[in-house]
Every structure is written in C-alpha cells, then in structure tokens.
Design a protein around this motif. Structure first.
Motif, short mmCIF file in Angstrom:
data_model
loop_
_atom_site.label_atom_id
_atom_site.label_comp_id
_atom_site.label_asym_id
_atom_site.label_seq_id
_atom_site.Cartn_x
_atom_site.Cartn_y
_atom_site.Cartn_z
N VAL A 1 0.84 -1.21 0.00
CA VAL A 1 0.00 0.00 0.00
C VAL A 1 0.87 1.25 0.00
N PHE A 2 1.95 1.24 0.79
CA PHE A 2 2.82 2.42 0.82
C PHE A 2 3.55 2.60 -0.50
N LEU B 1 -6.04 -5.85 6.93
CA LEU B 1 -5.17 -4.79 6.42
C LEU B 1 -5.61 -3.43 6.97
N GLY B 2 -6.93 -3.17 6.92
CA GLY B 2 -7.43 -1.91 7.45
C GLY B 2 -7.13 -1.76 8.92
N ALA B 3 -7.33 -2.86 9.67
CA ALA B 3 -7.07 -2.79 11.11
C ALA B 3 -5.60 -2.54 11.39
N SER B 4 -4.71 -3.19 10.63
CA SER B 4 -3.28 -3.01 10.92
C SER B 4 -2.81 -1.63 10.48
N ALA C 1 -0.11 0.29 17.30
CA ALA C 1 1.06 -0.56 17.51
C ALA C 1 1.68 -0.98 16.19
N GLN C 2 1.00 -0.73 15.06
CA GLN C 2 1.58 -1.20 13.79
C GLN C 2 1.88 -0.05 12.84
N TYR C 3 0.97 0.29 11.93
CA TYR C 3 1.36 1.16 10.83
C TYR C 3 0.64 2.50 10.82
N VAL C 4 0.16 2.99 11.95
CA VAL C 4 -0.59 4.24 11.86
C VAL C 4 0.34 5.40 11.58
N LEU C 5 1.57 5.36 12.07
CA LEU C 5 2.50 6.47 11.82
C LEU C 5 2.92 6.52 10.34
N ALA D 1 2.40 8.95 5.06
CA ALA D 1 2.09 8.77 3.65
C ALA D 1 1.06 9.80 3.19
N SER D 2 0.07 10.11 4.04
CA SER D 2 -0.93 11.10 3.62
C SER D 2 -0.30 12.48 3.52
N VAL D 3 0.62 12.81 4.44
CA VAL D 3 1.31 14.10 4.36
C VAL D 3 2.16 14.16 3.09
N LEU D 4 2.82 13.04 2.78
CA LEU D 4 3.63 12.97 1.56
C LEU D 4 2.77 13.22 0.33
#
Lengths: 102, 176
Positions: A65-66, B138-141, B146-150, B155-158
């Motif tokens: 996704v990234f 995938l959505g939950a992670s 604890a996983q990929y929220v940062l 990515a949204s800022v990028l």
C-alpha cells in the motif's frame, strides 16, 4: 497452488523490462512508465512473499500500500515536471535537458 | 506440478503482465505504450487476486489504471509532437539491454540458489491459509497504533505535499 519461485521469476522479468525502459527510452514519459513497471514488480514480490511466508501478519500488504502511495506521488510530481519542461523547451526528450550535465 | 486452474490463471496473467511490459518498453508510438501500460497493470491486478489480496487488486485498478495511467496519458497528450519520435531509444540502448539482461540473470540465479538452498527453501505452497478477511485485517493493521498508523499518516502528508508541489510546478506562469 503455484510455487513461490514462479511469482519471483515473473517479478524479476517485469523488473528487468522496466529497467530496460528506464535506461533505453529517450522520452521522459516513457522513462516514467518504466519506473511504474519496476514498482509493480516490487509489489508482486511483496504480496507473494506475504501470501507464502507470513499470511498471518499484514506486513507485506501494508508495504505494498505504501508503495502505491509513493508511486502516485512520484507520478504526479514527475509528470508535472515533464509538462513544465515541455512548456519551456518544447521537448520531453531526456537528452535535451542537459543543463546540469557535467 | 500438475496443471490446475490456478496454474493456468497464473500463466495467463503473467503473460498479460510481461507482454504488456514489453509493449510499454518497445512501442514506437508513445500513446500505444501508455495503453500497453494499462494492460500490464491489469495483469498485475490479476496476480494480486491470485495471491488472495483482493483489496490490493481493487486499488491497483482504481489508483494505478484509473489514476496514474490516465495521468500519464494526459501527459502524453499535453506534450504534443512527442508521440511519434524518429528515434525511440537512445544511443546506448544496447548497453541498457545488456544491463537489464544481467539484472534479470542475477535475480534468477539468486532465486534458484535460494529455492534449492539448504537454509530455508522457498515454499511450494503457502505456509498457512488466509483465515481472516485480508481486507479487514489490512485496514485494522493500518490504523493500529502498535503497527502502521504512523507510516499511514506520513504517507498522507507525503501525498498532500507531492500534489501541492505538482500543482505549483505545472502551473502556467504566464497565464496570470
């Protein structure tokens, strides 16, 4: 199911095709298309390894996704640069943009 | 390895992907190359479905084919007169072909060595079935602290930065 190495071979072939496009094409838009092919090959690898080795964690899919996000950003900025260069020099051939060439 | 439906589907989508890729690289007409890029991306989406990643396949069709490829077609049309060039390849295309071939062979050798190596050989089949819905997990992670929220937020800022930059760069200076 298909063994993992077949996915890896397809991804490697797609990567090599994209690499050839990046290195050999003159048109900057075509070079960008080659980069997209290479990113897609990486994505096939990520998802294949996720499916075959770690289907319980979502690491591989999250990375894919990234890669999508970065590819979208790269295409937007790259195409904007190409359009700006075309407006200024009436050319999108990479060899013509050589002001910074040593 | 017996010929199953899955093997057949894999072969079809692989051929679509690789043939589309070759079309992108070799097409003399740039617009045709962009259309072949669509074909190749569709093949990759099919491979994603085969790998039990339906969300990524949908994203591939929506973002890649519907977004990036259309953006590329716009760029092809905005740079008029560049569609049919006399020379498609630069003078060093033979060196480029050699480098690409060497890269492919090196990757092949690595794959063969790992596949036959005594360390951890590549699996013939997935180690486990996908039990939970991969889209849900995938959505939950992606939104799990604890996983990929940062990375998700970065990515949204990028994306915002890249799109604002793209608008600024592509703006017509003399139009105002």
């Amino acid at each position: 199911m298909v063994p993992l190495w077949m996915f890896l071979v397809v991804a490697a072939a797609l990567f090599a095709i994209g690499l050839f496009g990046v290195l050999a094409r003159r048109n900057a838009v075509a070079i960008l298309m080659g980069i997209e092919l290479m990113l897609n090959a990486v994505n096939i690898n990520l998802v294949a390894f996720w499916r075959y080795l770690t289907p319980d964690t979502m690491m591989g899919q999250a990375f894919a996704v990234f890669v999508f996000v970065v590819a979208a950003a790269e295409a937007a900025v790259g195409l904007a640069l190409i359009v700006a260069i075309y407006r200024r020099r009436q050319s999108v051939v990479a060899e013509d943009v050589n002001l910074l060439k040593w | 390895m017996e010929l199953t439906i899955e093997t057949l589907v894999f072969a079809i989508f692989s051929i679509i992907t690789l043939a589309g890729g070759l079309g992108v690289v070799l097409a003399r007409n740039l617009f045709r190359a962009a259309l072949m890029l669509l074909v190749s991306l569709f093949g990759v989406a099919g491979l994603f479905v085969l790998l039990a990643a339906p969300f990524l396949a949908a994203v591939q069709i929506l973002i890649y084919m519907g977004g990036i490829a259309i953006l590329i077609i716009f760029a092809v049309m905005l740079t008029r007169g560049m569609v049919r060039a006399h020379k498609v390849m630069n003078e060093q295309w033979d060196v480029a072909a050699f480098i690409a071939l060497v890269a492919f062979i090196v990757l092949l050798v690595v794959i063969i060595q790992v596949a036959q190596g005594d360390g951890a050989p590549l699996p013939q089949a997935p180690v486990a079935d996908v039990t939970a819905d991969p889209t849900v997990s995938l959505g939950a992670s992606l939104l799990d602290p604890a996983q990929y929220v940062l990375p998700f937020e970065v990515a949204s800022v990028l994306l915002v930065g890249a799109l604002i930059g793209a608008i600024y760069v592509a703006r017509d200076d003399e139009a105002e």
